[in-house]
Motif scaffolding. Sequence first.
Motif, PDB file in Angstrom:
ATOM      1  N   GLY A 185       0.792  -1.206   0.000  1.00 39.61           N
ATOM      2  CA  GLY A 185       0.000   0.000   0.000  1.00 39.61           C
ATOM      3  C   GLY A 185       0.835   1.271   0.000  1.00 39.61           C
ATOM      4  O   GLY A 185       2.068   1.232   0.066  1.00 39.61           O
ATOM      5  N   VAL A 186       0.143   2.399  -0.109  1.00 41.83           N
ATOM      6  CA  VAL A 186       0.776   3.713  -0.081  1.00 41.83           C
ATOM      7  C   VAL A 186      -0.046   4.593   0.848  1.00 41.83           C
ATOM      8  O   VAL A 186      -1.252   4.789   0.631  1.00 41.83           O
ATOM      9  N   ALA A 187       0.583   5.108   1.897  1.00 38.60           N
ATOM     10  CA  ALA A 187      -0.119   5.938   2.878  1.00 38.60           C
ATOM     11  C   ALA A 187      -0.523   7.272   2.242  1.00 38.60           C
ATOM     12  O   ALA A 187       0.211   7.794   1.402  1.00 38.60           O
ATOM     13  N   PRO A 188      -1.663   7.835   2.629  1.00 42.21           N
ATOM     14  CA  PRO A 188      -2.584   7.310   3.638  1.00 42.21           C
ATOM     15  C   PRO A 188      -3.832   6.632   3.074  1.00 42.21           C
ATOM     16  O   PRO A 188      -4.659   6.180   3.834  1.00 42.21           O
TER      17      PRO A 188
ATOM     18  N   VAL B 164      -4.104   4.201   0.119  1.00 40.18           N
ATOM     19  CA  VAL B 164      -4.078   2.998  -0.719  1.00 40.18           C
ATOM     20  C   VAL B 164      -3.685   1.786   0.119  1.00 40.18           C
ATOM     21  O   VAL B 164      -2.629   1.787   0.751  1.00 40.18           O
ATOM     22  N   PRO B 165      -4.508   0.729   0.128  1.00 40.75           N
ATOM     23  CA  PRO B 165      -4.222  -0.425   0.985  1.00 40.75           C
ATOM     24  C   PRO B 165      -3.218  -1.381   0.365  1.00 40.75           C
ATOM     25  O   PRO B 165      -3.026  -1.411  -0.857  1.00 40.75           O
ATOM     26  N   GLY B 166      -2.569  -2.175   1.211  1.00 39.10           N
ATOM     27  CA  GLY B 166      -1.784  -3.299   0.728  1.00 39.10           C
ATOM     28  C   GLY B 166      -2.708  -4.428   0.295  1.00 39.10           C
ATOM     29  O   GLY B 166      -3.827  -4.550   0.790  1.00 39.10           O
ATOM     30  N   LEU B 167      -2.230  -5.257  -0.622  1.00 37.03           N
ATOM     31  CA  LEU B 167      -3.032  -6.375  -1.117  1.00 37.03           C
ATOM     32  C   LEU B 167      -2.494  -7.728  -0.678  1.00 37.03           C
ATOM     33  O   LEU B 167      -3.045  -8.755  -1.066  1.00 37.03           O
ATOM     34  N   LEU B 168      -1.443  -7.734   0.124  1.00 39.24           N
ATOM     35  CA  LEU B 168      -0.910  -8.992   0.642  1.00 39.24           C
ATOM     36  C   LEU B 168      -1.495  -9.270   2.018  1.00 39.24           C
ATOM     37  O   LEU B 168      -1.993  -8.376   2.693  1.00 39.24           O
ATOM     38  N   GLY B 169      -1.422 -10.545   2.426  1.00 36.99           N
ATOM     39  CA  GLY B 169      -1.994 -10.914   3.714  1.00 36.99           C
ATOM     40  C   GLY B 169      -3.494 -11.080   3.664  1.00 36.99           C
ATOM     41  O   GLY B 169      -4.155 -11.149   4.708  1.00 36.99           O
ATOM     42  N   LEU B 170      -4.061 -11.132   2.458  1.00 34.63           N
ATOM     43  CA  LEU B 170      -5.496 -11.353   2.264  1.00 34.63           C
ATOM     44  C   LEU B 170      -5.703 -12.712   1.615  1.00 34.63           C
ATOM     45  O   LEU B 170      -4.861 -13.193   0.866  1.00 34.63           O
TER      46      LEU B 170
END
Length: 216
Positions: free
Chosen positions: A120-123, A125-131
């Motif tokens: 992800g990119v703050a603040p 955009v979410p990360g897509l890993l760990g899903l």
Amino acid sequence: MRPRVLACTACHGKEGRATPGGYFPRIAGKPAGYLYNQLLNFRDGRRSYPQMSRLLEHLTDDYLREIAGYFSALDLPYVSAAPVPASRALIERGRQLVRHGDEGRKIPACVQCHGDAMTGVAPFVPGLLGLSREYVGSQLGAWQTGQRRAQAPDCMAEIARQLTVEDVGAVSAWLAAQAVPGQGKPAMSFKGELTMPCGSVRPPHASAPATGRGAR
């Protein structure tokens, strides 16, 4: 805030780490702006999930911002990625789409917005890993059918509609198979220029579409 967010952790798992099956995603450590936007989207009808909508319908913007800030500040370890039953060809197709996109079909690489590490990119955009594979696939499907929407211009809906069923399966499989680097910490800026305007990467109710390096 901890006792006040028990309703959240009842579904999203202890401290918002996600449920074992992954149907309810991790919210701990996600960028605060992203979490706030999603709470607004559920409350205001841009995302369709009745249980969330009912939970949030009477909460103020300020309270939603507090909830988002609480979960964003949690720094908790991720569980290891589970094996993903998929062919090498499918996994490789997913990697290609995530890392490079498909220029001929006007599909940008996922890393362009979600960061080179996919955390992800703050603040906003979410990360897509760990899903889980199922969760990622279901969300891409929701974008395609209009069950999930964002503030206009809705770049994710536009991108998702370019994906085939096979593309969705490939991207979901590749993402679910990856380990989460660096405790999932989001990048602080985009690596390059964004190729399309996106309402999700600007503060709610901002008047101008966000593009490029300033779109955080």
